[in-house]
Design an enzyme around this catalytic site. Sequence first.
Site, PDB file in Angstrom:
ATOM      1  N   LYS A 184       0.843  -1.212   0.000  1.00 29.08           N
ATOM      2  CA  LYS A 184       0.000   0.000   0.000  1.00 29.08           C
ATOM      3  C   LYS A 184       0.880   1.265   0.000  1.00 29.08           C
ATOM      4  O   LYS A 184       2.100   1.176  -0.020  1.00 29.08           O
ATOM      5  CB  LYS A 184      -0.956  -0.039   1.193  1.00 29.08           C
ATOM      6  CG  LYS A 184      -1.798  -1.325   1.268  1.00 29.08           C
ATOM      7  CD  LYS A 184      -2.864  -1.408   0.179  1.00 29.08           C
ATOM      8  CE  LYS A 184      -3.452  -2.802  -0.013  1.00 29.08           C
ATOM      9  NZ  LYS A 184      -4.179  -3.362   1.108  1.00 29.08           N
TER      10      LYS A 184
HETATM   11  C1  LIG Z   1      -5.153  -4.423   1.633  1.00 31.40           C
HETATM   12  C2  LIG Z   1      -6.625  -4.329   1.655  1.00 31.40           C
HETATM   13  C3  LIG Z   1      -7.416  -4.562   2.794  1.00 31.40           C
HETATM   14  C4  LIG Z   1      -6.882  -5.154   4.065  1.00 31.40           C
HETATM   15  O1  LIG Z   1      -5.779  -4.642   4.555  1.00 31.40           O
HETATM   16  P1  LIG Z   1      -4.740  -5.509   5.451  1.00 31.40           P
HETATM   17  O2  LIG Z   1      -3.983  -4.419   6.114  1.00 31.40           O
HETATM   18  O3  LIG Z   1      -3.930  -6.330   4.521  1.00 31.40           O
HETATM   19  O4  LIG Z   1      -5.530  -6.326   6.421  1.00 31.40           O
HETATM   20  C5  LIG Z   1      -8.764  -4.325   2.720  1.00 31.40           C
HETATM   21  N1  LIG Z   1      -9.347  -3.912   1.596  1.00 31.40           N
HETATM   22  C6  LIG Z   1      -8.643  -3.716   0.468  1.00 31.40           C
HETATM   23  C7  LIG Z   1      -9.360  -3.268  -0.753  1.00 31.40           C
HETATM   24  C8  LIG Z   1      -7.265  -3.937   0.457  1.00 31.40           C
HETATM   25  O5  LIG Z   1      -6.589  -3.780  -0.684  1.00 31.40           O
END
Ligand SMILES: *Cc1c(COP(=O)(O)O)cnc(C)c1O
Length: 387
Positions: A184
């Site tokens: 991210k």
């Molecule tokens: C990465 C992601 C999540 C969850 O995040 P984590 O930190 O990996 O638990 C939720 N929704 C979307 C669309 C994501 O890309």
Amino acid sequence: MRQEMLPYGRQWIDDDDIAAVVETLRSSWITQGPAIERFERDVAEYVGARYAVAFANGTAALHGACFAAGIGKGDEVITTPITFLASSNCVLYCGGKPVFADINPLTYNLDPDAVVKQITKKTKVIIPVDFSGQPAEMDRFHMIAKDYGLILIEDAAHSLGAEYGGRKTGTLADMTMFSFHPVKHITTAEGGIIVTDNAEYAEKLRLFRSHGVTRNPGWMTQSDGPWYYEMHALGFNYRITDLQAALGSSQLKKLDRFVKRRREIAAAYTEAFRHMEELQVPYQHPNANSSWHLYVLRWRNSKYTGGRDKAFERLRAMNIGVNVHYIPIYRHPYYRSIGFTDINCPHAEQYYEEALSLPIFPAMTDEDVDYVIRSVSKIVEDNRIST
Ligand SMILES: *Cc1c(COP(=O)(O)O)cnc(C)c1O
């Protein structure tokens, strides 16, 4: 040919980040100390929200948001099938029922008109996802939420630093979730956060992430003494650590640079591919300014024999870590086993046939970007020659 696989996304960690973590390691607090509050303040300030509550990961944060929104047995929550599983699993965790509405075929975001068609007396929440970094049509979702008395939880895991109508994501919904997974925009290794302007939600989120326990005198039913605390709900241990929060605050300082680089890479791809009739470059909604977590290229299968599947294979063979985001959630065996068998989302299905995510992350060099462009162009051209 590249020696190493170019991933679709990857973190950027530099000496400042390492120093921030080491400093925290040497302090008295390694979990639940001052770095968490500082990180929460930093994120709230960056997006322009009143409160921020950090969690162990984005999925836990979404679970917390569903709890704060009061989702329970029988409640329906409308979301998109083109997202990561966590966007709807969080509803199941609370005993609620996810309802999938189709995507807009241009933006690939949840379609407000499709959402309206799915609203029933049991609907309580809408979870729009800012797919690929482009905010969902939040002005429309606001009107819908107002008309039907619904709560908006925005899954902004892809869209930290993005804007809609000139406002940053984090100010557009009742609660907004950001994820700090390494792919991210900024990372805390694992981590997530909910931002909100609602004090009651913030209090419930804090309760939920720490065993459902409160020490807030205003919330207690009684007090046996200064040691006293009370458990008010079945919460979890969903806390982030000070080490991670220190990394997060350090990363946040670089966010604008990261987003700028992502936008440059996206612009280079779009410029290279927009005239190729076999390919569909991402459409940008006039109100949205994406922060480009993903760059999704669509391969118009009818115009390209072999289509996306062949392109995926060839690009992987060229050491380009392309990916498909996402398999429509209702197609997964678990979802099918709990009754999601007759879902009608033709745009999501068509999208899933054609979508391919190209590498995009701030540490990509111009040579990396160029290599991707040349490789994609070659695949398109090879096909033209052979037909
Ligand atoms: C990465 C992601 C999540 C969850 O995040 P984590 O930190 O990996 O638990 C939720 N929704 C979307 C669309 C994501 O890309």
